[in-house]
Design a protein around this motif. Structure first.
Motif, short mmCIF file in Angstrom:
data_model
loop_
_atom_site.label_atom_id
_atom_site.label_comp_id
_atom_site.label_asym_id
_atom_site.label_seq_id
_atom_site.Cartn_x
_atom_site.Cartn_y
_atom_site.Cartn_z
N LEU A 1 0.83 -1.21 0.00
CA LEU A 1 0.00 0.00 0.00
C LEU A 1 0.86 1.25 0.00
O LEU A 1 0.62 2.19 -0.77
CB LEU A 1 -0.92 -0.02 1.22
CG LEU A 1 -1.85 1.19 1.39
CD1 LEU A 1 -2.79 1.30 0.18
CD2 LEU A 1 -2.65 1.08 2.67
N ILE A 2 1.87 1.24 0.89
CA ILE A 2 2.77 2.41 0.96
C ILE A 2 3.50 2.58 -0.36
O ILE A 2 3.66 3.70 -0.86
CB ILE A 2 3.76 2.23 2.13
CG1 ILE A 2 3.02 2.29 3.47
CG2 ILE A 2 4.85 3.29 2.08
CD1 ILE A 2 3.87 1.93 4.66
N SER A 3 3.95 1.45 -0.92
CA SER A 3 4.65 1.52 -2.21
C SER A 3 3.75 2.06 -3.30
O SER A 3 4.17 2.85 -4.15
CB SER A 3 5.18 0.13 -2.59
OG SER A 3 6.08 -0.35 -1.62
N THR A 4 2.47 1.62 -3.27
CA THR A 4 1.52 2.09 -4.27
C THR A 4 1.28 3.59 -4.15
O THR A 4 1.29 4.33 -5.15
CB THR A 4 0.18 1.34 -4.12
OG1 THR A 4 0.42 -0.07 -4.24
CG2 THR A 4 -0.81 1.77 -5.18
N LEU B 1 4.30 5.29 -5.25
CA LEU B 1 4.40 5.25 -6.71
C LEU B 1 3.46 6.24 -7.36
O LEU B 1 3.83 6.95 -8.33
CB LEU B 1 4.08 3.83 -7.20
CG LEU B 1 4.18 3.58 -8.71
CD1 LEU B 1 5.59 3.87 -9.21
CD2 LEU B 1 3.77 2.14 -9.04
N LEU B 2 2.23 6.32 -6.81
CA LEU B 2 1.27 7.29 -7.34
C LEU B 2 1.78 8.71 -7.13
O LEU B 2 1.64 9.57 -8.02
CB LEU B 2 -0.09 7.10 -6.68
CG LEU B 2 -0.84 5.80 -7.03
CD1 LEU B 2 -2.12 5.68 -6.21
CD2 LEU B 2 -1.18 5.77 -8.53
N ILE C 1 4.88 9.58 -6.83
CA ILE C 1 6.01 9.78 -7.74
C ILE C 1 5.51 10.06 -9.16
O ILE C 1 6.01 10.96 -9.85
CB ILE C 1 6.94 8.56 -7.72
CG1 ILE C 1 7.66 8.47 -6.36
CG2 ILE C 1 7.97 8.62 -8.84
CD1 ILE C 1 8.43 7.19 -6.16
N ARG C 2 4.50 9.28 -9.58
CA ARG C 2 3.95 9.51 -10.92
C ARG C 2 3.32 10.89 -11.03
O ARG C 2 3.46 11.59 -12.04
CB ARG C 2 2.92 8.43 -11.24
CG ARG C 2 3.54 7.07 -11.52
CD ARG C 2 2.46 6.05 -11.86
NE ARG C 2 3.07 4.77 -12.19
CZ ARG C 2 2.36 3.66 -12.44
NH1 ARG C 2 1.02 3.71 -12.41
NH2 ARG C 2 2.97 2.53 -12.75
N SER C 3 2.59 11.30 -9.95
CA SER C 3 1.97 12.62 -9.96
C SER C 3 3.05 13.70 -10.02
O SER C 3 2.92 14.69 -10.75
CB SER C 3 1.12 12.79 -8.70
OG SER C 3 0.56 14.09 -8.65
N ALA C 4 4.12 13.48 -9.21
CA ALA C 4 5.22 14.45 -9.22
C ALA C 4 5.89 14.49 -10.59
O ALA C 4 6.27 15.57 -11.09
CB ALA C 4 6.23 14.09 -8.13
N GLU C 5 6.04 13.29 -11.19
CA GLU C 5 6.64 13.25 -12.52
C GLU C 5 5.78 13.99 -13.54
O GLU C 5 6.29 14.74 -14.39
CB GLU C 5 6.83 11.78 -12.96
CG GLU C 5 7.96 11.06 -12.22
CD GLU C 5 8.07 9.61 -12.65
OE1 GLU C 5 7.11 9.13 -13.30
OE2 GLU C 5 9.09 8.98 -12.33
N GLN C 6 4.45 13.76 -13.45
CA GLN C 6 3.54 14.45 -14.36
C GLN C 6 3.60 15.96 -14.16
O GLN C 6 3.62 16.74 -15.13
CB GLN C 6 2.11 13.94 -14.17
CG GLN C 6 1.92 12.49 -14.62
CD GLN C 6 0.55 11.95 -14.27
OE1 GLN C 6 -0.23 12.62 -13.57
NE2 GLN C 6 0.25 10.75 -14.74
N GLU C 7 3.62 16.40 -12.87
CA GLU C 7 3.70 17.83 -12.57
C GLU C 7 5.02 18.41 -13.07
O GLU C 7 5.07 19.51 -13.63
CB GLU C 7 3.55 18.06 -11.06
CG GLU C 7 3.64 19.50 -10.62
CD GLU C 7 2.51 20.34 -11.19
OE1 GLU C 7 2.68 21.58 -11.25
OE2 GLU C 7 1.45 19.77 -11.59
N ALA C 8 6.10 17.61 -12.85
CA ALA C 8 7.41 18.07 -13.32
C ALA C 8 7.42 18.18 -14.85
O ALA C 8 7.98 19.13 -15.41
CB ALA C 8 8.49 17.10 -12.85
#
Length: 329
Positions: free
Chosen positions: A244-247, A250-251, A253-260
């Motif tokens: 759960l924590i990894s998910t 990951l979400l 990180i993906r959100s941060a990647e998208q924002e970046a």
């Protein structure tokens, strides 16, 4: 009685066969009595052929054992079988077992003791009384009874697994009692599971100590299983939390990647605009420089024209002055 043995070698052979017997003299007496029954009455000889016919000590004992067993009731035959199987080790050697253990392993202790004494009186077993603390011990009278009695051999073959397991169980239970009933000596793992399967199908009787050992083993196995299940459940919960924590991570990180990525796109667009504005400014700067250069050139031309005009004016005034001077003259 004025009889003789056929040879001295025959006597030596009998003595050799009796060398390992627990009750050698009673067994010798029994064999000799059987040999006496087969004597050559005419020659007054105890012959080698008669001894061979008996099958030696082992054969005489086996035939006698069958006769003794046949004279007993079916229930006593079952008890005799139970006793004899406990008196044989997994290696098919004689085991010395206490009378108290034989009594404890039976539903009718007094009947078992009576059967034991009956077999001892029939010279199949030897009962030796020790001190009061240890009590009487029981063992098969001779090794040949294990090796040369087909009935006992058949019993052992039929219940070989039970006989071997009971021997292991007795040894383990005694060590457990000696250690003060330490859990460290209880069976675990595959051995404990094998004991559970054996106990589920075994239909014989167990001594109290043997039963206590098995029950303690099963209790420990159940406790270990519960602990393992709890550990597995805890591990699964922990792993689930990790997932759960990894998910979530990951979400994030993906959100941060998208924002970046979005910010990088904006920055790229702004940078492109800046670069475009810079090109425009550079173009305007070039035009201004050209205009300034033209203006400076025009100013120089104007100054030169002014200077020429001033020179012409000066020359005109001088010419005027000369003309006026000439007129005056």
């Amino acid at each position: 009685a004025d009889h003789r043995f056929e040879s001295e070698a025959m006597i030596e052979r009998m003595l050799d066969e009796l060398e390992s017997a627990a009750g050698a003299l009673p067994l010798l007496q029994f064999t000799a009595s059987k040999l006496w029954e087969l004597r050559d009455r005419g020659q007054r000889v105890l012959g080698q052929a008669s001894y061979e016919h008996l099958g030696g000590i082992a054969g005489a004992l086996a035939s006698h054992a069958d006769a003794v067993l046949a004279s007993m009731s079916p229930s006593n035959q079952a008890l005799a079988r139970q006793v004899l199987e406990r008196l044989v080790t997994p290696e098919h050697t004689r085991a010395m077992v206490s009378m108290s253990e034989l009594r404890a392993a039976a539903k009718q202790p007094s009947e078992v003791e009576r059967v034991v004494h009956h077999l001892a009186n029939a010279r199949l077993l030897v009962v030796e009384t020790a001190d009061e603390d240890h009590g009487a011990t029981v063992e098969i009278i001779h090794e040949s009874l294990i090796e040369g009695w087909p009935t006992l051999e058949r019993w052992l073959d039929e219940h070989r697994e039970d006989v071997e397991f009971l021997a292991r169980l007795r040894g383990a239970a005694k060590q457990w009692r000696t250690s003060g009933y330490s859990d460290g000596l209880l069976w675990r793992g595959e051995v404990a599971r094998a004991a559970q399967h054996w106990h589920a199908r075994y239909r014989g009787d167990l001594a109290p100590l043997e039963d206590q050992y098995l029950q303690a083993t099963f209790t420990l196995a159940t406790r270990d299983t519960r602990i393992k299940r709890a550990l597995i459940a805890g591990s699964l919960t922990f792993l689930s939390l990790l997932v759960l924590i990894s998910t979530v991570a990951l979400l994030s990180i993906r959100s941060a990647e998208q924002e970046a990525t979005r910010q990088a796109s904006i920055v790229s667009q702004q940078l492109e605009k800046l670069q475009q504005n810079e090109r425009i400014l550079r173009s305007q700067e070039s035009e201004l420089r050209d205009a300034l250069a033209k203006a400076q050139s025009a100013r120089r031309d104007a100054e030169e024209s002014r200077e020429r005009l001033e020179q012409s004016l000066y020359e005109a005034e001088e010419a005027k002055a000369a003309a006026e001077l000439a007129l005056a003259d």
